[in-house]
Write an enzyme that holds these catalytic residues in place. Structure first.
Site, PDB file in Angstrom:
ATOM      1  N   ASN A 398      -1.117   9.520  -0.897  1.00 24.39           N
ATOM      2  CA  ASN A 398      -0.814  11.036  -1.020  1.00 24.39           C
ATOM      3  C   ASN A 398       0.031  11.254  -2.108  1.00 24.39           C
ATOM      4  O   ASN A 398      -0.128  11.453  -3.364  1.00 24.39           O
ATOM      5  CB  ASN A 398      -0.963  11.891   0.207  1.00 24.39           C
ATOM      6  N   ASP A 399       1.273  10.973  -1.757  1.00 21.12           N
ATOM      7  CA  ASP A 399       2.653  11.229  -2.539  1.00 21.12           C
ATOM      8  C   ASP A 399       2.610  10.419  -3.744  1.00 21.12           C
ATOM      9  O   ASP A 399       3.016  10.766  -4.565  1.00 21.12           O
ATOM     10  CB  ASP A 399       3.831  11.028  -1.639  1.00 21.12           C
ATOM     11  N   VAL A 400       2.033   9.110  -3.624  1.00 15.01           N
ATOM     12  CA  VAL A 400       2.232   8.238  -4.552  1.00 15.01           C
ATOM     13  C   VAL A 400       1.053   8.585  -5.836  1.00 15.01           C
ATOM     14  O   VAL A 400       1.214   8.042  -6.896  1.00 15.01           O
ATOM     15  CB  VAL A 400       1.912   6.716  -4.335  1.00 15.01           C
ATOM     16  N   ALA A 439       6.001  13.470   2.352  1.00 15.95           N
ATOM     17  CA  ALA A 439       7.290  14.237   1.725  1.00 15.95           C
ATOM     18  C   ALA A 439       7.057  15.698   1.890  1.00 15.95           C
ATOM     19  O   ALA A 439       7.676  16.567   1.794  1.00 15.95           O
ATOM     20  CB  ALA A 439       7.171  13.981   0.239  1.00 15.95           C
TER      21      ALA A 439
END
Lengths: 474, 93
Positions: A398-400, A439
């Site tokens: 997700n965050d990456v 995050a």
């Protein structure tokens, strides 16, 4: 120590250095590991030889119990659980070093008249407490990290007000107590009590250092604890005046530190920010756009529809994340890739440095399912290829892959290097729900025109996809 | 030169060797490097062995025994699991 043993230790040290060097290339890595383990065996045999005529009962018992537990764990552990295992072993290494230092102190100093400095000498006293401090922090910190990875402790960062202040007070008290032991303490009972407090405070410090760190920051923490376990061994080497321990400890300390640096860079954050930031704590509470506002134009589809797009795709890039490990979907991913390749497609994997819960986590999982490592590319080497790709398939990351990192300068993750998956013609995100990643930032990618959500467990979705694809291609 | 000073020399040089060797490690091998390096930190076993050399049930001996167990788990488990991982890293035929 007799000269022969000292020379054997030197030989072992050289073998460790060469072994570690070989571990940095895929071709030689396995032999390197064997060289290191031979070095260890040699060092242990030389030590046993050096002990001479002593009672070996405890030694044999310890080696047998430890060997059996270690072997059993190594054989039974699942590849997806590797971060937990490494976390635990870091702790054991640090713990062992602290135990050796403590045992040395009990043997030489306790119950005898005089201060520690008189009984042990000043330098030994100082390095002894350094060994205990680092070792105990490593042990307790690693146990918390293990608990977080295993889900026994909440993966969310737990930061209470004044957490860093308490840590500071703990460090100051430890320093004060050690100073007091060195300068003033002469009563054996007093020395014992204060030493026990130093051990207890160090252990507590380790817990408080790791609890504020969230699940996705685990790659940094594990690398750092890895480094600590080496430093603890080196400190023990100082206590025992054993250069081989110092060399090995320094090597591991350096290696852990390099990995820590790489991980921090991959998140565009400083080590201090990871350790003391409690990242994501405020963000969850703050107003920010709610889930409904953030996701206004999300499209989703089923496996059947997706299979048709996959069937005509020629260039496919797969982006694995922690969700892949959780779902144990590595084998079915390979099955899908094989089908796509048989269908004339080109399949590559894009590995973000902090994908998963430890450095290289995804690489190990994909290696387990026999993906040739030539198909694996790191961020820098594949990021410009997304624009030519027909499909970017995101599995539990997700965050990456959050475009906010490059497009929104006010985002908490602004500046973090991310995979530019949105450049691909079509993006498929396999994800259980729209809930944000670690995050706690909504991912605008899900709103993109070229993005399709495939809601569900990665293993289940991919199995369906493989099934549908077989139907079409047969 | 005192033993401590020699130790500090050795430590500083070994840190540099470590940095030099490991800087160019490919990301693919990060996990095995970590578990392998971790097993190496079990070298503290050498210190542990001389901590429990009598049959006496004393604090020092019991701490020594615990140290041997911990260090051996670390060494045996660490090297074995690293080998298990590295066995899987195959190239295209």
């Amino acid at each position: 120590m007799n000269t022969v043993v000292a020379l054997i230790y030197l030989l072992s040290s050289i073998m460790f250095i060469l072994g570690l060097k070989m571990l940095t290339r895929v071709k030689t890595a396995r032999r390197g590991n064997m060289l290191s383990s031979s070095a260890m065996l040699l060092a242990v045999l030389a030590t046993l030889l050096d002990l001479g005529e002593v009672n070996y009962t405890f030694i044999i018992a310890g080696l047998a119990i430890g060997g059996a537990i270690g072997a059993l764990m190594a054989i039974r552990v699942q590849m997806t659980e590797m971060p937990e295992m490494v976390a635990l072993f870091n702790g054991f290494g640090g713990g062992a070093s602290a135990l050796v230092a403590s045992s040395f102190m009990f043997e030489r100093a306790f119950g005898k008249e005089g201060s520690l400095v008189e009984l042990l000498a000043l330098d030994t006293t100082i390095t002894l407490f350094i060994s205990i401090l680092i070792g105990a922090v490593t042990l307790s910190g690693s146990l918390v990290a293990f608990g977080k990875l295993k889900g026994l402790v909440s993966g969310q960062p737990i930061l209470f007000p004044g957490n860093n202040l308490v840590n500071l007070v703990l460090v100051a008290s430890i320093l004060f107590m050690v100073l007091y032991l060195i300068l003033f303490a002469t009563n054996p009972n007093q020395i014992l009590l204060i030493s026990m407090m130093v051990i207890a405070f160090s252990g507590f410090l380790g817990v408080l250092l790791v609890t504020p760190i969230g699940g996705a920051d685990m790659p940094v923490v594990i690398s750092l604890l890895n480094s600590y376990s080496g430093l603890a061994a080196a400190a023990t080497g100082f206590v025992l005046a054993n250069n081989m321990l110092i060399i090995c400890g320094a090597l591991v300390g350096a290696s852990g530190l390099i990995l820590t640096q790489i991980m921090c860079k991959a998140m565009n954050r400083s080590l201090a920010n990871v350790l003391f930031g409690g990242f994501g704590v405020e963000d969850t509470a703050s107003s920010g756009p709610g889930k409904d506002e953030a996701y206004h134009s999300v499209k989703s589809c089923g496996a059947e529809e997706a299979a048709m797009i996959f069937e005509s795709a020629r260039d496919i890039i797969i982006v694995p994340g922690y969700g892949l490990a959780v779902a144990q979907a590595q084998h079915v991913t390979k099955e899908l890739a094989d089908l796509l390749i048989a269908n004339g497609g080109n399949v590559r994997y894009a590995i973000h440095p902090v994908a998963g819960r430890m450095p290289g986590h995804m690489n190990v999982l994909l290696a387990e399912s026999n993906v040739p490592h030539e198909q694996l590319f790191d961020l820098d080497h594949i990021n410009d290829d997304f624009q030519n790709a027909d499909i970017a398939l995101i599995l539990g990351a997700n965050d990456v892959v959050n475009p906010a990192a490059t497009k929104d300068p006010n985002s908490p993750i602004a500046g973090m290097p991310v995979l530019k998956v949105w450049d691909a013609k079509t993006v498929f995100v396999v994800k259980r729900s729209l809930s944000p990643g670690f995050a706690a930032i909504p991912n605008d990618l899900f709103n993109y025109e070229n993005n399709m959500m495939l809601f569900g467990d990665a293993k289940k979705i991919l199995t369906e996809l493989v099934h549908e694809l077989k139907e079409i291609t047969d | 030169m005192s033993t401590l000073l020699i130790g500090i020399y050795v430590f500083a040089l070994a840190v540099f060797v470590g940095f030099e060797i490991i800087t160019k490690i490919p990301p693919t091998l990060h996990t095995p490097l970590m578990s392998g390096a971790n097993a190496v930190s079990g070298i503290t076993i050498v210190g542990a062995l001389s901590c429990a050399v009598t049959l006496e049930i004393s604090t020092a001996n019991l701490l020594g025994l615990a140290a041997i167990v911990f260090a051996t788990v670390n060494v045996v488990g660490g090297f074995m699991v690293t080998d298990r991982m590295l066995k899987m890293f195959k190239s295209k035929k």
